[in-house]
Design an enzyme around this catalytic site. Structure first.
Site, mmCIF file in Angstrom:
data_model
loop_
_atom_site.group_PDB
_atom_site.id
_atom_site.type_symbol
_atom_site.label_atom_id
_atom_site.label_comp_id
_atom_site.label_asym_id
_atom_site.label_seq_id
_atom_site.Cartn_x
_atom_site.Cartn_y
_atom_site.Cartn_z
ATOM 1 N N GLY A 162 1.226 -1.053 -0.374
ATOM 2 C CA GLY A 162 -0.250 -0.003 0.052
ATOM 3 C C GLY A 162 0.844 1.095 0.336
ATOM 4 O O GLY A 162 0.373 1.762 -0.880
ATOM 5 N N GLY A 172 -2.530 -5.729 0.225
ATOM 6 C CA GLY A 172 -3.172 -7.267 0.246
ATOM 7 C C GLY A 172 -3.540 -7.980 1.912
ATOM 8 O O GLY A 172 -4.367 -8.206 2.033
ATOM 9 N N HIS A 173 -2.295 -7.134 2.722
ATOM 10 C CA HIS A 173 -2.280 -7.685 3.808
ATOM 11 C C HIS A 173 -3.208 -7.423 4.795
ATOM 12 O O HIS A 173 -3.853 -8.184 6.038
ATOM 13 C CB HIS A 173 -0.940 -7.846 4.816
ATOM 14 C CG HIS A 173 -0.555 -6.635 4.800
ATOM 15 N ND1 HIS A 173 -0.480 -6.026 6.116
ATOM 16 C CD2 HIS A 173 0.348 -5.276 4.508
ATOM 17 C CE1 HIS A 173 0.165 -4.811 6.407
ATOM 18 N NE2 HIS A 173 0.891 -4.577 5.311
ATOM 19 N N CYS A 228 3.631 3.951 19.450
ATOM 20 C CA CYS A 228 4.708 3.508 19.155
ATOM 21 C C CYS A 228 5.181 2.927 18.279
ATOM 22 O O CYS A 228 7.030 2.709 17.849
ATOM 23 C CB CYS A 228 4.074 1.668 19.912
ATOM 24 S SG CYS A 228 3.473 1.670 20.927
#
Ligand SMILES: *Cc1c(COP(=O)(O)O)cnc(C)c1O
Length: 394
Positions: free
Chosen positions: A72, A201-202, A325
């Protein structure tokens, strides 16, 4: 993952078993380069073509408008840098928002160093931009409007079709970072007048490291990755065939199950919101309507996000907080600041993001663990006095 409830799908989603199964032959016996000319390579080429059609179908696009990328972030970089370069404007102007993912924000900042001007639209308390402010920001040199489809921290879904309408009326390219939306909410690039769209995709069932960019027919932007003639000469690099096949399969599955998944997830999300809002000094962030189906986000006053996550993990829940973080600094999330929260409240953020494998029992577990963790942390908190945060004391 024994006894662990995974509620961090907005960070990454598990690989769907059907996706893995579709990929395996292309990691093993079908290893040919799709550009090779002998019949052994046809299978790989056909598999990439099929995946392109599957991704296009999910978006209401034509397969000729889909370009595979590595992620992305690459798609965002390509769309934005490509649109600015193609404009051949001396002092190009970009309109984006203050709540974009860093893949968009840092790309815009890099372009500012090269002389571009960028307007970062603010958002209201729900995280939504104003169309009037968008229209007012348009200048003769505006070459691109880049507004994310759905926010990764607070789930806010922007009025994309209306933004597309404004952009088209003014002849300005419209890019949307749809990484959180694709596979989860219905997208029609034609109806929404989207020119460029990024997906990954993930976030909906493939392994990490594959994405795509939609570029509307007729839109011309240059390459980001130069080299061979892959992806119709727009994005060089030998195709990542197995991952592209996985992306196609994930797109096919998402399209097939979109409305049933969204309905099921929204129900679980709303249960989380309803119950967690009952905790004292705890409130929802982002809108109630126009919200990603699987994402519930909150601020819990009087506690620190990091401590909350560690304690939740000990109670068997993987969740997320503002992006502090990941950036390694102590500033709270730029998104929570943009919706107007003060630092001391933005520090206590919690994001629970659900996915296809989430069950009602998982939601039960979260709802049992969270109040205990919150009261434990508040009891130790230096800013928690007499059952309320110090800033609420009379
Ligand atoms: C995850 C995410 C990205 C980055 O995608 P990668 O494939 O991890 O590079 C970009 N934008 C949004 C909104 C995201 O949630």
């Amino acid at each position: 993952m024994p006894n662990l409830v995974y509620a961090d799908h907005a960070a990454t989603a598990p690989v769907k078993p059907q996706v893995l199964e579709a990929m395996l032959p292309y990691l093993a016996e079908n290893y040919a380069n799709p550009s090779s000319l002998y019949p052994f390579a046809y299978k790989a080429k056909i598999a990439v073509d099929t995946a392109r059609k599957q991704v296009a179908d999910l978006l209401g696009a034509n397969e000729k408008e889909i370009y595979f990328t590595s992620c992305g972030s690459e798609s965002d970089n390509w769309a934005i840098k490509g649109a600015v370069d193609a404009s051949k404007t001396e002092k190009p102007h970009i309109i984006t928002t203050a709540i974009e993912h860093h893949a968009v924000l840092h790309t815009c900042q890099a372009l500012e160093k090269r002389g571009a001007e960028v307007t970062y639209l603010g958002v209201n308390a729900q995280g939504l931009i104003s169309l009037d402010e968008l229209k007012a920001a348009i200048r003769p040199e505006t070459v691109l409007i880049s507004v994310m489809f759905a926010n990764n921290e607070i789930g806010a879904i922007q009025p994309i079709a209306e933004i597309g309408e404004v952009a088209r009326e003014h002849g300005i390219l419209f890019h949307t970072d749809a990484v959180q939306a694709v596979g989860h909410v219905k997208i029609d690039v034609e109806a929404m007048k989207i020119d460029l769209l990024s997906l990954s995709g993930h976030k909906f069932g493939t392994p990490k490291g594959v994405g795509a960019m939609y570029m509307r027919k007729g839109v011309r932007i240059g390459s980001l990755i130069h080299g061979g003639g892959q992806e119709r000469r727009k994005r060089a690099g030998t195709e990542n065939v197995p991952y592209i096949v996985g992306l196609g399969e994930a797109a096919r599955l998402a399209k097939e199950h979109l409305s049933e998944n969204a309905a099921r997830l929204s129900k679980m999300r709303d249960r989380l919101i309803e119950e967690i809002e009952k905790l004292p000094y705890t409130f929802l962030t982002g809108p109630r309507e126009n919200r990603l189906p699987g994402l519930a986000s909150f601020c819990i006053e009087g506690i620190e996000g990091e401590a909350l996550l560690l304690n939740l993990y000990q109670a068997g829940v993987c969740a997320s907080s503002g992006s502090a973080c990941s950036s390694g600094d102590l500033d709270p999330s730029h998104v929570l600041l943009a919706i107007g929260l003060p630092h001391h409240i933005a520090h206590g953020s919690l994001r629970l993001s659900l996915g296809e494998m989430t069950t009602d029992a998982d939601v039960d577990h979260i709802l049992e663990a969270l109040p205990q963790v919150v009261s434990h942390l508040r009891n130790m908190s230096p800013v928690w006095e007499n059952g309320k945060p110090a800033w609420h004391a009379e």
